[in-house]
Design a protein around this motif. Structure first.
Motif, short mmCIF file in Angstrom:
data_model
loop_
_atom_site.label_atom_id
_atom_site.label_comp_id
_atom_site.label_asym_id
_atom_site.label_seq_id
_atom_site.Cartn_x
_atom_site.Cartn_y
_atom_site.Cartn_z
N ARG A 134 0.83 -1.21 0.00
CA ARG A 134 0.00 0.00 0.00
C ARG A 134 0.86 1.26 0.00
NH1 ARG A 134 -3.06 -1.56 3.70
NH2 ARG A 134 -1.98 -0.67 5.49
N HIS A 135 1.85 1.32 0.89
CA HIS A 135 2.68 2.53 1.03
C HIS A 135 3.94 2.48 0.17
CE1 HIS A 135 0.24 4.14 4.27
NE2 HIS A 135 0.34 3.00 4.92
N GLY A 136 4.49 1.28 -0.02
CA GLY A 136 5.75 1.15 -0.74
C GLY A 136 5.62 0.65 -2.15
N LYS A 137 4.37 0.49 -2.64
CA LYS A 137 4.12 0.01 -4.00
C LYS A 137 4.75 -1.35 -4.27
CE LYS A 137 2.17 4.00 -4.63
NZ LYS A 137 0.69 4.10 -4.53
N GLY A 138 5.01 -2.11 -3.20
CA GLY A 138 5.55 -3.46 -3.37
C GLY A 138 7.02 -3.50 -3.73
N LYS A 139 7.75 -2.39 -3.56
CA LYS A 139 9.16 -2.34 -3.95
C LYS A 139 10.05 -2.97 -2.86
CE LYS A 139 8.71 1.91 -6.67
NZ LYS A 139 9.15 3.33 -6.81
N GLY A 140 10.94 -3.85 -3.29
CA GLY A 140 11.93 -4.42 -2.39
C GLY A 140 11.35 -5.16 -1.20
N GLN A 141 10.25 -5.84 -1.39
CA GLN A 141 9.60 -6.53 -0.28
C GLN A 141 10.44 -7.73 0.19
OE1 GLN A 141 4.87 -6.10 -1.12
NE2 GLN A 141 6.00 -7.31 -2.58
N GLN A 142 10.65 -7.79 1.50
CA GLN A 142 11.39 -8.90 2.08
C GLN A 142 10.75 -9.32 3.40
OE1 GLN A 142 15.77 -8.83 2.19
NE2 GLN A 142 15.69 -6.84 1.17
N VAL A 143 10.85 -10.60 3.70
CA VAL A 143 10.49 -11.13 5.01
C VAL A 143 11.68 -11.94 5.51
CG1 VAL A 143 8.98 -12.69 6.30
CG2 VAL A 143 8.02 -11.21 4.53
N ARG A 144 12.15 -11.61 6.71
CA ARG A 144 13.32 -12.29 7.26
C ARG A 144 13.02 -12.78 8.67
NH1 ARG A 144 16.42 -7.53 4.95
NH2 ARG A 144 16.32 -6.59 7.02
N ALA A 145 13.51 -13.97 8.98
CA ALA A 145 13.40 -14.51 10.33
C ALA A 145 14.79 -14.92 10.79
CB ALA A 145 12.46 -15.71 10.37
N THR A 146 15.15 -14.54 12.02
CA THR A 146 16.44 -14.90 12.58
C THR A 146 16.26 -15.25 14.06
OG1 THR A 146 16.91 -12.56 13.08
CG2 THR A 146 17.78 -13.44 11.01
N THR A 147 17.16 -16.06 14.58
CA THR A 147 17.15 -16.40 16.00
C THR A 147 18.54 -16.17 16.57
OG1 THR A 147 17.63 -18.73 15.49
CG2 THR A 147 15.32 -18.12 15.79
N LYS A 148 18.58 -15.59 17.78
CA LYS A 148 19.87 -15.34 18.43
C LYS A 148 19.63 -15.04 19.90
CE LYS A 148 24.12 -12.62 18.12
NZ LYS A 148 24.84 -11.52 17.40
N GLY A 149 20.38 -15.73 20.75
CA GLY A 149 20.32 -15.43 22.17
C GLY A 149 18.94 -15.60 22.78
N GLY A 150 18.22 -16.64 22.36
CA GLY A 150 16.90 -16.87 22.92
C GLY A 150 15.83 -15.92 22.41
N LYS A 151 16.10 -15.24 21.30
CA LYS A 151 15.15 -14.31 20.71
C LYS A 151 14.85 -14.71 19.27
CE LYS A 151 15.19 -11.40 24.25
NZ LYS A 151 14.00 -11.13 25.10
N LEU A 152 13.58 -14.59 18.89
CA LEU A 152 13.17 -14.76 17.50
C LEU A 152 12.79 -13.40 16.95
CD1 LEU A 152 12.17 -16.32 14.95
CD2 LEU A 152 9.98 -16.59 16.13
N LEU A 153 13.45 -13.01 15.86
CA LEU A 153 13.13 -11.75 15.18
C LEU A 153 12.50 -12.05 13.83
CD1 LEU A 153 15.40 -10.81 17.26
CD2 LEU A 153 15.87 -8.98 15.62
N VAL A 154 11.38 -11.41 13.56
CA VAL A 154 10.74 -11.50 12.25
C VAL A 154 10.60 -10.08 11.72
CG1 VAL A 154 8.74 -12.28 10.93
CG2 VAL A 154 9.47 -13.57 12.95
N GLU A 155 11.07 -9.87 10.48
CA GLU A 155 11.08 -8.54 9.89
C GLU A 155 10.33 -8.54 8.57
OE1 GLU A 155 15.18 -6.70 10.06
OE2 GLU A 155 15.67 -8.80 10.49
N VAL A 156 9.63 -7.45 8.31
CA VAL A 156 9.03 -7.19 7.00
C VAL A 156 9.61 -5.87 6.51
CG1 VAL A 156 6.93 -6.78 5.68
CG2 VAL A 156 6.91 -8.41 7.58
N VAL A 157 10.24 -5.91 5.33
CA VAL A 157 11.00 -4.77 4.83
C VAL A 157 10.52 -4.41 3.43
CG1 VAL A 157 13.33 -3.94 4.26
CG2 VAL A 157 13.00 -5.54 6.17
#
Length: 208
Positions: A134-157
């Motif tokens: 909607r805001h970025g016109k679908g440019k450079g869309q990424q989804v990343r998941a990482t784990t480190k030190g007992g933490k799960l990070l999920v990112e949408v970029v």
């Protein structure tokens, strides 16, 4: 908690479910109504019919989600699948609905999560990608998941123009923030002229 507070929280959760699920599907269908395949007179009938079929399918999915919410059901494909498969599902559905590409990056292993966490992550990715479309016109869309030190990070970029969080964090992002915080997670919005990065962080058991 008193009955009134519990009822208010329940109503807000239903509102978030409706916004993050079927409302997003309806919004995507509305955006596609203005696609070149429908508004350009030079478009072939084959492409026009394919676009109409895609819109019809998206609206059908919205109706199924509304019925599921009304019946108090958890989406079955989320309840029974591993988190990696849920992320693949969210990305694949977004790509199909919007005809855009998303780069998905996953580690070799991801932790086991409960149903509430799975639903929250699915809704986060769904809303985050819809926001990118909607805001970025679908440019450079990424989804990343990482784990480190007992933490799960999920990112949408995305690499779109960004947006003003103060003006745009309505029921959508605010509902996501509340959903993530309700399961003990953290929600962060980073946006500017170079794009937007939405991040959630959850505490998880480290994998052996």
């Amino acid at each position: 908690l008193c009955a009134a507070a519990i009822n208010e929280r329940y109503l807000r959760r239903i509102g978030a479910d409706l916004h993050d699920g079927p409302a997003q599907l309806v919004a995507l269908a509305a955006l596609r109504m203005d696609s070149p395949a429908l508004v350009d007179p030079a478009t072939s009938s084959t492409l026009r019919e394919a676009e109409i079929a895609g819109i019809h399918k998206t609206l059908g999915e919205a109706m199924r989600e509304i019925r599921g919410i009304c019946n108090g059901l958890v989406l079955p494909q989320i309840e029974t699948q591993a988190i990696a498969d849920i992320l693949r599902l969210a990305v694949a559905e977004h790509e199909r609905r919007t005809s855009t590409n998303v780069l998905l990056t996953l580690p070799e292993r991801l932790p086991e999560l409960g149903t509430s966490e799975k639903i929250s992550i699915y809704r986060f990715v769904q809303e985050g990608l819809n926001n990118a479309f909607r805001h970025g016109k679908g440019k450079g869309q990424q989804v990343r998941a990482t784990t480190k030190g007992g933490k799960l990070l999920v990112e949408v970029v995305d690499t779109g123009p960004g947006f003003d969080p103060a003006r745009s964090e309505g029921l959508g992002l605010a509902g996501l923030r509340e959903r993530i915080e309700s399961i003990g997670g953290q929600f962060e919005t980073l946006t500017g002229p170079g794009g937007t990065r939405l991040v959630i962080t959850l505490s998880v058991e480290e994998q052996p």
